[in-house]
Design a protein around this motif. Structure first.
Motif, short mmCIF file in Angstrom:
data_model
loop_
_atom_site.label_atom_id
_atom_site.label_comp_id
_atom_site.label_asym_id
_atom_site.label_seq_id
_atom_site.Cartn_x
_atom_site.Cartn_y
_atom_site.Cartn_z
N LEU A 1 0.93 -1.11 -0.07
CA LEU A 1 -0.08 0.02 0.13
C LEU A 1 1.02 1.14 -0.11
N ASP B 1 -3.02 5.35 -0.80
CA ASP B 1 -3.82 4.17 -0.20
C ASP B 1 -4.09 4.28 1.31
N ASP C 1 -8.02 -3.31 -0.82
CA ASP C 1 -6.52 -2.77 -0.30
C ASP C 1 -6.25 -3.64 0.73
#
Lengths: 358, 97
Positions: A32, A36, A81
């Protein structure tokens, strides 16, 4: 949406592609980025949450093949995510369902994460050709909307429910696709509860503004006109009590949930609100007397209105928890809501009486 | 630390006649309400049930029934009678996980 148009504005987390018999499948990063992480915080505060989506379709992690596991996800970007970060050590396929940007559990309840939607996405992506020997792993929390046995029957692919949390997926995969009893349970720890409080505070903000405006008007109004200075003084003095009542219901009650006596949320919130009112009296017994109000009416009003506000906001938190039932909330609504509204109204009337007596 | 909501309210019903003991209900239950004992499901603690409906939806033998819905005050206050749809994920929503 097909992957063809992803190339025109490809998101940064697509880092290449995997060639298959059914065409190129986008390869996703399992790391990430700061963007993010920023998205996580934005979502926690409920800022532009409606459009935090990933394009539905098939994605690859690592170098998956015809017998790699297939993980199914919602297209809420936070869900996606967390999933891609969790599976960094495994070669997997990810099938993203169009849940309109809503998380797995809520989407399953709403009906967008359904048996039909899963089968449709499997068909659309040509998964049977790409991973003919793969096992479909549904998120456990999609079980309120997805019949695993039907997905298996129609798709011809072995279908199982994975764990509740994406972080347990590696252990689940390493354990021969068996989830432990712990992996099957939803948790609601301190961190989980705290993560939900920003949206609660934000949701209560409009009430806070409204109540402050009412206090301001009540404070300034009198038989001989409107006194701005009085209005400000009352708002400054009573505003702290009000802000506290809101924070007790939206932050403190959720945070201390397991330790506050009682099962009903309104009972828990009411107690915390009462504690706040008593703390105010302990600090200043003649609370608001500085603005010329009789102490007794203030105290009665505070004892009724502050717990009512906290109880109501705590009751509102039921939907954010993982352990309330519809029957339970309905019962609490029937029993507690009239009491909350009654206490709020009587508290307001007493407070106004004090203002009139001033 | 197990958080448990109100007592004796859950509408979960298990029909032992229809149960084959396959165990899918145990797998999908996020609250550990059900367990299998000598090839038959049983309710361990009904007060843990959140009426999500996962067990009823996934039971291939229709052995479980539950009036499922969301335990959400906001949704129920909007719709007092019917089966409230989850309001989470909407603009007024409260859940973002």
């Amino acid at each position: 949406m097909s992957h063809a148009n992803i190339d025109t504005k490809s998101p940064s987390w697509i880092i290449g592609h995997v060639e298959t018999t059914a065409g190129n499948i986008p390869l996703v990063s399992t790391k990430l980025t700061a963007i993010d992480i920023l998205g996580f915080w934005r979502m926690r505060w409920g800022i532009r949450r409606m459009n935090y989506k990933v394009d539905p379709g098939l994605y690859a992690v690592g170098s998956p093949g015809p017998d790699s596991p297939v993980l199914v996800s919602a297209n809420y970007k936070m869900s996606f995510d967390i999933l891609r970060r969790a599976v960094s050590s495994h070669n997997t396929w990810l099938v993203v369902i169009d849940t309109k940007g809503v998380n797995v559990w809520c989407a399953a309840g709403k009906g967008t994460f359904s048996t039909g939607a899963v089968l449709w996405q499997i068909k659309l992506t040509g998964l049977q050709k790409i991973a003919p020997h793969g096992t479909i792993i549904l998120p456990q929390l999609s079980a309120t909307g997805v019949k695993a046995h039907e997905v298996q029957k129609v798709s011809g692919l072995r279908t199982v429910f994975g764990p509740v949390r994406a972080d347990d997926i590696p252990a689940f995969l390493n354990n021969g696709m068996k989830a432990t009893a712990e992996m099957r349970k939803v948790k609601f720890g301190m961190i989980d509860r705290l993560a939900l409080t920003p949206v609660e505070v934000k949701g209560a903000f409009k009430y806070l503004v409204l109540l402050s405006a009412i206090l301001f008007i009540l404070g300034g109004i009198s038989w001989s006109g409107f006194f701005l200075e009085r209005a400000w003084r009352l708002l400054a003095a009573a505003g702290v009590a009000l802000l506290g009542a809101v924070l007790m219901g939206t932050v403190i009650t959720p945070m201390l949930l397991p330790w506050i006596p009682g099962r009903a949320f309104s009972v828990k919130g009411g107690q915390v609100g009462l504690a706040w009112a008593l703390a105010i009296f302990a600090h200043n017994w003649n609370f608001l007397s500085g603005v010329g109000l009789p102490g007794i009416t203030n105290r009665i009003a505070a004892l009724l209105a502050i717990p009512a506000i906290s109880a109501y906001l705590a009751f509102n938190f039921t939907g954010s928890t993982t352990y309330t039932s519809m029957s339970g909330v309905r019962k609490e609504m029937r029993l507690a809501l009239p009491a909350i509204i009654g206490a709020g109204i009587i508290g307001t009337v007493v407070f106004i009486t004090g203002l009139v007596m001033r | 630390m197990g958080l448990v909501y109100l007592k004796d309210v859950a509408t979960l019903i298990l029909d032992k006649e229809k149960c084959t003991g396959c165990g899918i209900c145990v797998d999908v239950c996020p609250r550990g309400v059900l367990a299998i004992n000598s090839k038959e499901a049983f309710i361990v603690n009904i007060d843990l049930c959140i009426e999500c409906g996962a067990c009823a939806v996934n039971c291939p033998f229709n052995a479980i029934s539950v009036k499922s819905g969301v335990g959400c005050a906001k949704a129920l206050m909007k719709n007092r009678k019917g089966n409230a749809a989850p309001c989470c994920g909407e603009s007024s929503g409260s859940k973002g996980c």
